[in-house]
Scaffold this motif. Structure first.
Motif, PDB file in Angstrom:
ATOM      1  N   ALA A 169       0.824  -1.202   0.000  1.00  0.00           N
ATOM      2  CA  ALA A 169       0.000   0.000   0.000  1.00  0.00           C
ATOM      3  C   ALA A 169       0.863   1.259   0.000  1.00  0.00           C
ATOM      4  CB  ALA A 169      -0.933   0.004   1.209  1.00  0.00           C
ATOM      5  N   LEU A 170       2.115   1.132   0.359  1.00  0.00           N
ATOM      6  CA  LEU A 170       3.021   2.272   0.377  1.00  0.00           C
ATOM      7  C   LEU A 170       3.715   2.480  -0.967  1.00  0.00           C
ATOM      8  CD1 LEU A 170       4.631   1.861   3.908  1.00  0.00           C
ATOM      9  CD2 LEU A 170       2.931   3.531   3.200  1.00  0.00           C
ATOM     10  N   ASP A 171       3.449   1.620  -1.937  1.00  0.00           N
ATOM     11  CA  ASP A 171       4.122   1.711  -3.234  1.00  0.00           C
ATOM     12  C   ASP A 171       3.999   3.083  -3.885  1.00  0.00           C
ATOM     13  OD1 ASP A 171       5.021  -0.856  -2.929  1.00  0.00           O
ATOM     14  OD2 ASP A 171       3.619  -1.752  -4.356  1.00  0.00           O
ATOM     15  N   PRO A 172       2.829   3.740  -3.892  1.00  0.00           N
ATOM     16  CA  PRO A 172       2.770   5.077  -4.500  1.00  0.00           C
ATOM     17  C   PRO A 172       3.686   6.084  -3.803  1.00  0.00           C
ATOM     18  CG  PRO A 172       0.566   4.184  -4.275  1.00  0.00           C
ATOM     19  CD  PRO A 172       1.488   3.265  -3.514  1.00  0.00           C
ATOM     20  N   ALA A 173       3.758   6.036  -2.483  1.00  0.00           N
ATOM     21  CA  ALA A 173       4.647   6.949  -1.756  1.00  0.00           C
ATOM     22  C   ALA A 173       6.102   6.629  -2.076  1.00  0.00           C
ATOM     23  CB  ALA A 173       4.394   6.861  -0.251  1.00  0.00           C
ATOM     24  N   ALA A 174       6.436   5.339  -2.129  1.00  0.00           N
ATOM     25  CA  ALA A 174       7.806   4.947  -2.475  1.00  0.00           C
ATOM     26  C   ALA A 174       8.156   5.409  -3.886  1.00  0.00           C
ATOM     27  CB  ALA A 174       7.967   3.434  -2.347  1.00  0.00           C
ATOM     28  N   ALA A 175       7.216   5.297  -4.815  1.00  0.00           N
ATOM     29  CA  ALA A 175       7.459   5.746  -6.187  1.00  0.00           C
ATOM     30  C   ALA A 175       7.669   7.258  -6.234  1.00  0.00           C
ATOM     31  CB  ALA A 175       6.294   5.337  -7.095  1.00  0.00           C
ATOM     32  N   LEU A 176       6.908   7.997  -5.453  1.00  0.00           N
ATOM     33  CA  LEU A 176       7.086   9.452  -5.395  1.00  0.00           C
ATOM     34  C   LEU A 176       8.488   9.798  -4.923  1.00  0.00           C
ATOM     35  CD1 LEU A 176       6.143  12.429  -5.402  1.00  0.00           C
ATOM     36  CD2 LEU A 176       5.330  12.030  -3.062  1.00  0.00           C
ATOM     37  N   PHE A 177       8.900   9.195  -3.814  1.00  0.00           N
ATOM     38  CA  PHE A 177      10.229   9.494  -3.289  1.00  0.00           C
ATOM     39  C   PHE A 177      11.326   9.010  -4.234  1.00  0.00           C
ATOM     40  CE2 PHE A 177       7.832   9.799   0.739  1.00  0.00           C
ATOM     41  CZ  PHE A 177       8.178  11.107   1.050  1.00  0.00           C
ATOM     42  N   HIS A 178      11.093   7.883  -4.893  1.00  0.00           N
ATOM     43  CA  HIS A 178      12.081   7.397  -5.863  1.00  0.00           C
ATOM     44  C   HIS A 178      12.208   8.367  -7.038  1.00  0.00           C
ATOM     45  CE1 HIS A 178      14.718   4.513  -7.677  1.00  0.00           C
ATOM     46  NE2 HIS A 178      14.027   4.577  -8.788  1.00  0.00           N
ATOM     47  N   SER A 179      11.092   8.944  -7.473  1.00  0.00           N
ATOM     48  CA  SER A 179      11.152   9.898  -8.589  1.00  0.00           C
ATOM     49  C   SER A 179      11.969  11.126  -8.234  1.00  0.00           C
ATOM     50  CB  SER A 179       9.741  10.309  -9.030  1.00  0.00           C
ATOM     51  OG  SER A 179       9.145  11.168  -8.080  1.00  0.00           O
ATOM     52  N   LEU A 180      12.067  11.435  -6.956  1.00  0.00           N
ATOM     53  CA  LEU A 180      12.833  12.596  -6.504  1.00  0.00           C
ATOM     54  C   LEU A 180      14.216  12.216  -5.974  1.00  0.00           C
ATOM     55  CD1 LEU A 180       9.920  14.400  -4.656  1.00  0.00           C
ATOM     56  CD2 LEU A 180      10.885  14.973  -6.899  1.00  0.00           C
ATOM     57  N   SER A 181      14.576  10.934  -6.065  1.00  0.00           N
ATOM     58  CA  SER A 181      15.828  10.478  -5.463  1.00  0.00           C
ATOM     59  C   SER A 181      17.061  10.792  -6.304  1.00  0.00           C
ATOM     60  CB  SER A 181      15.766   8.978  -5.188  1.00  0.00           C
ATOM     61  OG  SER A 181      15.752   8.245  -6.411  1.00  0.00           O
ATOM     62  N   ASP A 182      16.864  11.171  -7.549  1.00  0.00           N
ATOM     63  CA  ASP A 182      17.999  11.479  -8.407  1.00  0.00           C
ATOM     64  C   ASP A 182      18.389  12.952  -8.236  1.00  0.00           C
ATOM     65  OD1 ASP A 182      19.550  10.452 -11.034  1.00  0.00           O
ATOM     66  OD2 ASP A 182      19.013  12.579 -11.220  1.00  0.00           O
ATOM     67  N   PRO A 183      19.670  13.248  -8.007  1.00  0.00           N
ATOM     68  CA  PRO A 183      20.085  14.642  -7.819  1.00  0.00           C
ATOM     69  C   PRO A 183      19.732  15.552  -8.999  1.00  0.00           C
ATOM     70  CG  PRO A 183      21.838  13.155  -7.146  1.00  0.00           C
ATOM     71  CD  PRO A 183      20.782  12.318  -7.797  1.00  0.00           C
TER      72      PRO A 183
END
Length: 128
Positions: A14-28
């Motif tokens: 259920a946390l996958d959308p939040a993880a995807a959001l943070f992953h999308s912002l994880s690149d400098p």
């Protein structure tokens, strides 16, 4: 739905959308693009010169952010001007700055995602 509504009864998926959001912002580079768009609209061409990166690299990162619904494009003549779709993103980044300050940037010491881990992942392999 908020993250607090996912915990503790929700399965990890259920946390996958939040993880995807943070992953999308994880690149400098993507973070730099978002920070630049916080100032106002920008073309890929402008980002290329400001960031010192290849057009294809910048376009790929903008496409990622656009695919995540964080960025939108507005055509004007032959140019496309990109901007942030959600002002809440800036609130989230400001909250992250507060958290980083409060922890003394301790996350940079994380063995999985900290500065040393990034350097290890980016180091070229030695071929013998």
């Amino acid at each position: 739905m908020t993250i607090s509504e996912y915990v503790p009864q929700a399965p990890c998926g259920a946390l996958d959308p939040a993880a995807a959001l943070f992953h999308s912002l994880s690149d400098p580079t993507r973070l730099a693009i978002v920070q630049r768009m916080a100032v106002g609209e920008v073309r890929v061409r402008d980002l290329t010169s400001e960031l010192g990166l290849a057009q294809s690299t910048v376009s790929g990162h903008v496409a990622c952010l656009r695919g995540c619904g964080l960025v939108q494009g507005r055509a004007q003549g032959r140019s496309v001007y990109y901007s942030l779709t959600r002002p809440e993103l800036l609130d989230m980044l400001a909250a992250a700055e507060v958290l980083l300050s409060a922890t003394g940037n301790a996350v940079s010491l994380c063995p999985n995602y900290g500065l040393d881990a990034q350097q290890t992942r980016q180091a070229p392999e030695v071929v013998r």
